[in-house]
Design a protein around this motif. Structure first.
Motif, PDB file in Angstrom:
ATOM      1  N   TYR A  17       0.831  -1.204   0.000  1.00  0.00           N
ATOM      2  CA  TYR A  17       0.000   0.000   0.000  1.00  0.00           C
ATOM      3  C   TYR A  17       0.866   1.254   0.000  1.00  0.00           C
ATOM      4  O   TYR A  17       0.608   2.199  -0.732  1.00  0.00           O
ATOM      5  N   LYS A  22       0.193   7.839  -4.585  1.00  0.00           N
ATOM      6  CA  LYS A  22      -1.084   8.320  -4.071  1.00  0.00           C
ATOM      7  C   LYS A  22      -2.123   8.467  -5.178  1.00  0.00           C
ATOM      8  O   LYS A  22      -3.282   8.111  -4.987  1.00  0.00           O
ATOM      9  N   ARG A  25      -3.547   5.090  -6.071  1.00  0.00           N
ATOM     10  CA  ARG A  25      -4.481   4.613  -5.042  1.00  0.00           C
ATOM     11  C   ARG A  25      -5.833   5.285  -5.199  1.00  0.00           C
ATOM     12  O   ARG A  25      -6.877   4.641  -5.079  1.00  0.00           O
ATOM     13  N   LYS A  26      -5.831   6.591  -5.490  1.00  0.00           N
ATOM     14  CA  LYS A  26      -7.086   7.311  -5.695  1.00  0.00           C
ATOM     15  C   LYS A  26      -7.822   6.775  -6.917  1.00  0.00           C
ATOM     16  O   LYS A  26      -9.041   6.615  -6.907  1.00  0.00           O
ATOM     17  N   LEU A  28      -7.637   3.737  -8.233  1.00  0.00           N
ATOM     18  CA  LEU A  28      -8.195   2.417  -7.919  1.00  0.00           C
ATOM     19  C   LEU A  28      -9.427   2.537  -7.040  1.00  0.00           C
ATOM     20  O   LEU A  28     -10.407   1.794  -7.221  1.00  0.00           O
ATOM     21  N   LYS A  29      -9.410   3.477  -6.113  1.00  0.00           N
ATOM     22  CA  LYS A  29     -10.564   3.675  -5.237  1.00  0.00           C
ATOM     23  C   LYS A  29     -11.777   4.134  -6.047  1.00  0.00           C
ATOM     24  O   LYS A  29     -12.898   3.667  -5.829  1.00  0.00           O
ATOM     25  N   GLU A  30     -11.571   5.042  -6.985  1.00  0.00           N
ATOM     26  CA  GLU A  30     -12.659   5.521  -7.840  1.00  0.00           C
ATOM     27  C   GLU A  30     -13.209   4.396  -8.712  1.00  0.00           C
ATOM     28  O   GLU A  30     -14.411   4.298  -8.923  1.00  0.00           O
ATOM     29  N   ARG A  32     -13.249   1.205  -7.995  1.00  0.00           N
ATOM     30  CA  ARG A  32     -14.045   0.332  -7.141  1.00  0.00           C
ATOM     31  C   ARG A  32     -15.407   0.934  -6.844  1.00  0.00           C
ATOM     32  O   ARG A  32     -16.411   0.225  -6.756  1.00  0.00           O
ATOM     33  N   LYS A  33     -15.468   2.256  -6.689  1.00  0.00           N
ATOM     34  CA  LYS A  33     -16.742   2.922  -6.418  1.00  0.00           C
ATOM     35  C   LYS A  33     -17.672   2.843  -7.622  1.00  0.00           C
ATOM     36  O   LYS A  33     -18.895   2.771  -7.471  1.00  0.00           O
TER      37      LYS A  33
END
Length: 60
Positions: A17, A22, A25-26, A28-30, A32-33
């Motif tokens: 992680y 950074k 990571r953002k 990938l988070k988007e 997933r959402k």
């Protein structure tokens, strides 16, 4: 799983992680959402999926 294995696994996850940038990571988070969630599976687990498969097999 012994405690040593668990600590090793968690350490690997944390290091992975921290090594990712950074902005990645953002991103990938988007992603997933934005994935569509099947709410029947989220609320009730695998049972609705299993019933759906059973019904499809009987139709064929």
């Amino acid at each position: 799983m012994s405690n040593n294995d668990y600590v090793k696994y968690m350490t690997q996850r944390i290091v992975k992680y921290m090594d990712t940038p950074k902005d990645e990571r953002k991103k990938l988070k988007e992603e997933r959402k934005q994935q569509e969630v099947v709410y029947s599976n989220k609320w009730f687990g695998v049972l609705p999926f299993a019933f759906r498969l059973l019904i499809q097999k009987r139709k064929d």
